[in-house]
Design an enzyme around this catalytic site. Structure first.
Site, short mmCIF file in Angstrom:
data_model
loop_
_atom_site.label_atom_id
_atom_site.label_comp_id
_atom_site.label_asym_id
_atom_site.label_seq_id
_atom_site.Cartn_x
_atom_site.Cartn_y
_atom_site.Cartn_z
N ARG A 71 -15.45 16.46 22.15
CA ARG A 71 -14.65 16.52 20.92
C ARG A 71 -13.23 17.01 21.23
O ARG A 71 -12.28 16.67 20.55
CB ARG A 71 -15.29 17.43 19.87
CG ARG A 71 -14.65 17.24 18.49
CD ARG A 71 -14.99 18.36 17.52
NE ARG A 71 -14.27 19.57 17.81
CZ ARG A 71 -14.83 20.77 17.93
NH1 ARG A 71 -16.13 20.94 17.79
NH2 ARG A 71 -14.08 21.82 18.21
N TYR A 124 2.12 1.77 4.57
CA TYR A 124 0.70 1.39 4.59
C TYR A 124 -0.03 2.13 3.46
O TYR A 124 0.17 3.33 3.26
CB TYR A 124 0.11 1.73 5.96
CG TYR A 124 -1.38 1.63 5.98
CD1 TYR A 124 -2.01 0.41 5.73
CD2 TYR A 124 -2.18 2.74 6.23
CE1 TYR A 124 -3.40 0.31 5.72
CE2 TYR A 124 -3.56 2.65 6.23
CZ TYR A 124 -4.16 1.43 5.96
OH TYR A 124 -5.53 1.34 5.95
N ASP A 199 6.31 5.67 12.00
CA ASP A 199 5.13 4.85 12.24
C ASP A 199 5.62 3.56 12.90
O ASP A 199 6.30 2.74 12.28
CB ASP A 199 4.40 4.56 10.91
CG ASP A 199 3.11 3.77 11.12
OD1 ASP A 199 3.04 2.99 12.09
OD2 ASP A 199 2.18 3.93 10.31
N LYS A 224 -4.23 -1.66 16.05
CA LYS A 224 -3.46 -2.90 15.93
C LYS A 224 -3.00 -3.40 17.31
O LYS A 224 -3.82 -3.73 18.12
CB LYS A 224 -2.28 -2.68 14.98
CG LYS A 224 -2.63 -1.89 13.72
CD LYS A 224 -3.71 -2.55 12.88
CE LYS A 224 -3.84 -1.86 11.55
NZ LYS A 224 -5.18 -1.65 11.06
N1 PLP Z 1 -0.06 2.60 9.79
C1 PLP Z 1 0.04 1.29 9.57
C2 PLP Z 1 1.40 0.65 9.54
C3 PLP Z 1 -1.10 0.51 9.33
O1 PLP Z 1 -0.96 -0.82 9.10
C4 PLP Z 1 -2.37 1.14 9.34
C5 PLP Z 1 -3.60 0.36 9.09
O2 PLP Z 1 -3.55 -0.81 8.72
C6 PLP Z 1 -2.44 2.53 9.56
C7 PLP Z 1 -1.27 3.22 9.81
C8 PLP Z 1 -3.76 3.24 9.57
O3 PLP Z 1 -4.44 2.96 10.77
P1 PLP Z 1 -6.04 2.88 10.91
O4 PLP Z 1 -6.51 1.77 10.05
O5 PLP Z 1 -6.23 2.64 12.39
O6 PLP Z 1 -6.59 4.19 10.48
#
Ligand code: PLP
Length: 410
Positions: A71, A124, A199, A224
């Protein structure tokens, strides 16, 4: 654990970094350590490893292997962390069980009740839900801002507020590809002694390196492009050694750690990051040009189509190294026409998520968390006629034939 700062280009580093074959029976590639815990040879070792893991940051840099419990950390995280740090031009990186795990662990590390966070919109859906919901419930004040608001206006709105702790920016933004200026936002953050977090999921470090433009932290849904094959969920945060060490300690506490096999897959995927993203981007650029000419398409948002004078063009030139493979386009019509289009696709799959080798399309108006009201969606460019397309590595001609066929039923 942190690796020494990289010496070569990330393309070179990412095929070997973080793995020393001599420590693994000569195995060229990292073996997967599917274990929850690690045997200490002596009680003295156990004591030392705990002191190092929980003691002052930076104690783990002596090269000694000192794993305690999966962990906290495990051997399969190091290659992915070191390789990603090389890609992002960062001193260090930490990986997590999901993008939201990375975001939450980072927010919990730096924010306290009463702090103010400015966050860009669109962002997001999971992130905005967190900002508006749980984070606010814990006493953090969160305030959205759009790309149409100038940095000077943001600054004057902050007059008299001395509790700005963080600016959180998603650029390009999901799903519309809206761009925010990282360098200018970094200046604002500096003026207020706040952290700037970006991000970087949409472009990946192949096309954008937020730290180079003044961000303190660059984070990802590694589910992604970094993972790249739609077969794992993971997240990552990259930045300065001290910040990442603090975030890693929060990960120890709350357990947002990825499994050994996820860490392994992610390290493996980073070896082919540029190859995949370059092919995806070249396909997306051809597809964006095709859609832009199509009579059933009202509007296409892809960074390759930005023209001088358009909002975002100058930012793109300064901050991005390529246009990426995410396209948002509006078809003539609304929800029913979009559904006909999506149901008619044969090669492109109808699914949420993005960045994998296969092309995926989704309908942000109906396929995002219901916490965002319709009026707010419209105000950030998410309309009933909008399709989000994540372009994969397939033959672009096949993708264009598929899109043309699906548009013909609209
Ligand atoms: N940031 C962006 C731009 C995203 O598109 C996503 C998910 O689609 C996330 C964060 C969250 O990531 P996760 O789905 O791996 O938790």
């Amino acid at each position: 654990m942190p690796e020494e700062k990289h010496r070569h280009e990330p393309d070179t580093e990412s095929v070997t970094l973080g793995h020393d074959a001599a420590r693994h029976l000569g195995s060229l590639k990292p073996p997967i350590y599917e274990t929850s815990t690690f045997v200490f040879e002596t009680a003295e070792d156990g004591k030392r490893f705990f002191e190092r893991a929980y003691g002052p940051a930076g104690q783990g840099d002596d090269g000694e292997i000192g794993y305690i419990y999966s962990r906290l950390d495990s051997p399969n995280l190091a290659p992915a962390e070191a390789r990603l740090a090389a890609w992002e031009d960062a001193e260090d990186a930490a990986i997590f069980a999901s993008g939201m795990g990375a975001i939450t662990t980072m927010l919990l590390t730096f924010l306290r009740p009463g702090d103010l966070v400015l966050y860009s919109i669109p962002t997001y859906g999971g992130t905005s839900t967190l900002m508006k919901g749980l984070l606010s419930d814990f006493g953090v004040v969160t305030r959205p801002f759009a790309s149409t608001v100038s940095i000077d206006d943001l600054d004057s709105d902050l007059a008299g507020e001395d509790d700005l702790a963080m600016i959180y920016v998603e650029t390009p933004a999901n799903p519309t590809n809206e761009l925010f200026d990282i360098a200018m936002t970094a200046e604002l953050a500096d003026r207020h002694g706040a952290l700037l977090v970006v991000d970087n999921t949409f472009l990946s470090p192949v096309w954008q390196k937020p730290l180079v433009h003044g961000a303190d932290l660059s984070l990802h849904s590694a589910t992604k492009y970094l993972g790249g094959h739609s077969d794992l969920t993971a997240g990552a945060v990259c930045g300065g050694r001290d910040d990442i060490e603090r975030i890693r300690r929060t990960r120890y506490e709350i357990g947002t750690t990825p499994s050994p096999s996820t860490g392994w897959l992610l390290g493996r995927s980073l070896e082919t990051l540029r190859l995949r993203v370059t092919q995806q981007t070249s396909n997306a650029t051809r597809i964006a040009a095709f859609l832009n000419e199509h009579e059933k398409v009202r509007k296409v948002n892809h960074l390759s189509l930005l023209e001088p004078g358009e909002p975002g063009y100058e930012i793109y030139k300064r901050q991005c190294l390529g246009p990426g493979a995410m396209i948002a386009f509006e078809i003539m019509g609304g929800e029913p026409e979009c559904f006909d289009f999506l149901d008619a696709m044969k090669v492109i799959r109808l699914a949420t998520s993005l960045g994998g080798t296969e092309s995926l399309a989704s309908h942000p108006w109906t396929m995002s968390p219901p916490t965002v009201p319709d009026a707010e969606k419209r105000s950030i460019g998410v309309t009933p006629g909008l399709i989000r397309l994540s372009v994969g590595i397939e033959d672009p001609a096949d993708l264009i034939i598929d899109l043309d066929r699906a548009l013909s039923v609209v």
